[in-house]
Design an enzyme around this catalytic site. Structure first.
Site, mmCIF file in Angstrom:
data_model
loop_
_atom_site.group_PDB
_atom_site.id
_atom_site.type_symbol
_atom_site.label_atom_id
_atom_site.label_comp_id
_atom_site.label_asym_id
_atom_site.label_seq_id
_atom_site.Cartn_x
_atom_site.Cartn_y
_atom_site.Cartn_z
ATOM 1 N N HIS A 18 0.844 -1.208 0.000
ATOM 2 C CA HIS A 18 0.000 0.000 0.000
ATOM 3 C C HIS A 18 0.877 1.255 0.000
ATOM 4 O O HIS A 18 0.604 2.211 -0.727
ATOM 5 C CB HIS A 18 -0.882 0.051 1.255
ATOM 6 C CG HIS A 18 -1.930 -1.013 1.341
ATOM 7 N ND1 HIS A 18 -2.067 -1.828 2.439
ATOM 8 C CD2 HIS A 18 -2.909 -1.393 0.482
ATOM 9 C CE1 HIS A 18 -3.076 -2.660 2.258
ATOM 10 N NE2 HIS A 18 -3.599 -2.431 1.067
ATOM 11 N N LYS A 42 -17.125 -6.821 6.674
ATOM 12 C CA LYS A 42 -16.221 -7.800 7.267
ATOM 13 C C LYS A 42 -15.707 -7.333 8.635
ATOM 14 O O LYS A 42 -15.599 -6.136 8.878
ATOM 15 C CB LYS A 42 -15.056 -8.125 6.335
ATOM 16 C CG LYS A 42 -14.762 -7.089 5.269
ATOM 17 C CD LYS A 42 -13.703 -7.571 4.303
ATOM 18 C CE LYS A 42 -13.378 -6.483 3.293
ATOM 19 N NZ LYS A 42 -12.373 -6.732 2.367
ATOM 20 N N SER A 129 -2.902 -7.842 2.895
ATOM 21 C CA SER A 129 -3.197 -7.675 4.330
ATOM 22 C C SER A 129 -3.638 -9.011 4.921
ATOM 23 O O SER A 129 -3.287 -9.348 6.042
ATOM 24 C CB SER A 129 -4.309 -6.652 4.534
ATOM 25 O OG SER A 129 -3.918 -5.401 4.046
HETATM 26 O O1 PNS Z 1 -9.100 -2.794 0.077
HETATM 27 P P1 PNS Z 1 -10.436 -3.284 -0.384
HETATM 28 O O2 PNS Z 1 -11.137 -4.004 0.732
HETATM 29 O O3 PNS Z 1 -10.342 -4.114 -1.637
HETATM 30 O O4 PNS Z 1 -11.312 -1.973 -0.720
HETATM 31 C C1 PNS Z 1 -12.602 -2.075 -1.226
HETATM 32 C C2 PNS Z 1 -13.275 -0.680 -1.309
HETATM 33 C C3 PNS Z 1 -13.278 -0.029 0.059
HETATM 34 C C4 PNS Z 1 -12.517 0.193 -2.282
HETATM 35 C C5 PNS Z 1 -14.721 -0.906 -1.832
HETATM 36 O O5 PNS Z 1 -15.354 -1.872 -1.069
HETATM 37 C C6 PNS Z 1 -15.570 0.379 -1.810
HETATM 38 O O6 PNS Z 1 -15.325 1.299 -2.551
HETATM 39 N N1 PNS Z 1 -16.596 0.417 -0.936
HETATM 40 C C7 PNS Z 1 -17.442 1.573 -0.744
HETATM 41 C C8 PNS Z 1 -18.881 1.297 -1.166
HETATM 42 C C9 PNS Z 1 -19.048 1.477 -2.645
HETATM 43 O O7 PNS Z 1 -18.821 2.530 -3.203
HETATM 44 N N2 PNS Z 1 -19.464 0.391 -3.326
HETATM 45 C C10 PNS Z 1 -19.616 0.340 -4.751
HETATM 46 C C11 PNS Z 1 -18.289 0.027 -5.400
HETATM 47 S S1 PNS Z 1 -18.537 -0.465 -7.044
#
Ligand code: PNS
Length: 162
Positions: A18, A42, A129
């Site tokens: 990261h 989660k 992670s």
């Molecule tokens: O590090 P990660 O867990 O892969 O991150 C995932 C993240 C936080 C980028 C994704 O879950 C997200 O953007 N969530 C916010 C809700 C949202 O906008 N959902 C629609 C995405 S298409």
């Protein structure tokens, strides 16, 4: 015009992969917001507060980077802070499908925000992670894979459990 970018994620915990991406993002854009999703379904190992602290410690030397949290839709948050770019990392082809799906959905939700994919250094292409947590919980060393503060907190968490 100044371009602000947002680098969203769970960061549970932040890894050197990261950090590598944050450095690359900060070199490309005028400001990079590292945004921790605070209402993820989660169950995380570290609380949002702890994740903010670890990230802040790790990026304090980068002037153009700030650590924030968000909830709800990422594109809404990006628009709220005036970011026109979402930065995401792609380590291997296996990441691509999920990332493409998210990028396309985000594009559908807002045409004003563009997703940009960056590749970390090869050294971090197998780092996640999830693996860091697993290795640490099973007593393995994560030195060189995470910032020192993260390493300390993982070790402290393991000692508490004993
Ligand atoms: O590090 P990660 O867990 O892969 O991150 C995932 C993240 C936080 C980028 C994704 O879950 C997200 O953007 N969530 C916010 C809700 C949202 O906008 N959902 C629609 C995405 S298409």
């Amino acid at each position: 015009m100044k371009t602000k970018a947002v680098y969203p994620g769970t960061f549970d915990p932040v890894t050197n992969g990261h950090i590598d991406l944050i450095q690359r993002g900060a070199a490309l854009f005028d400001h990079l917001y590292v945004a921790i999703l605070s209402n993820a379904e989660k169950t995380p190992l570290f609380s949002v507060k702890e994740r903010v602290e670890m990230l802040e410690e790790a990026v304090k030397r980068y002037r153009k980077v700030s650590v924030t949290t968000f909830e709800g839709l990422l594109v809404d948050y990006a628009e709220k802070i005036g970011a026109s770019v979402i930065v995401r990392g792609i380590r291997a082809v296996s990441d691509y499908e999920y990332e493409l799906q998210m990028a396309m959905m985000n594009r559908r939700l807002s045409s004003r925000v563009e997703t940009v994919f960056l590749m970390p250094a090869e050294t971090y292409s197998y780092l996640s992670s999830r693996l860091v947590k697993e290795i640490s919980q099973l007593g393995g060393s994560v030195r060189g894979l995470v910032p020192r503060e993260v390493e300390r907190r993982l070790r402290r968490g393991n000692l508490k459990k004993q």
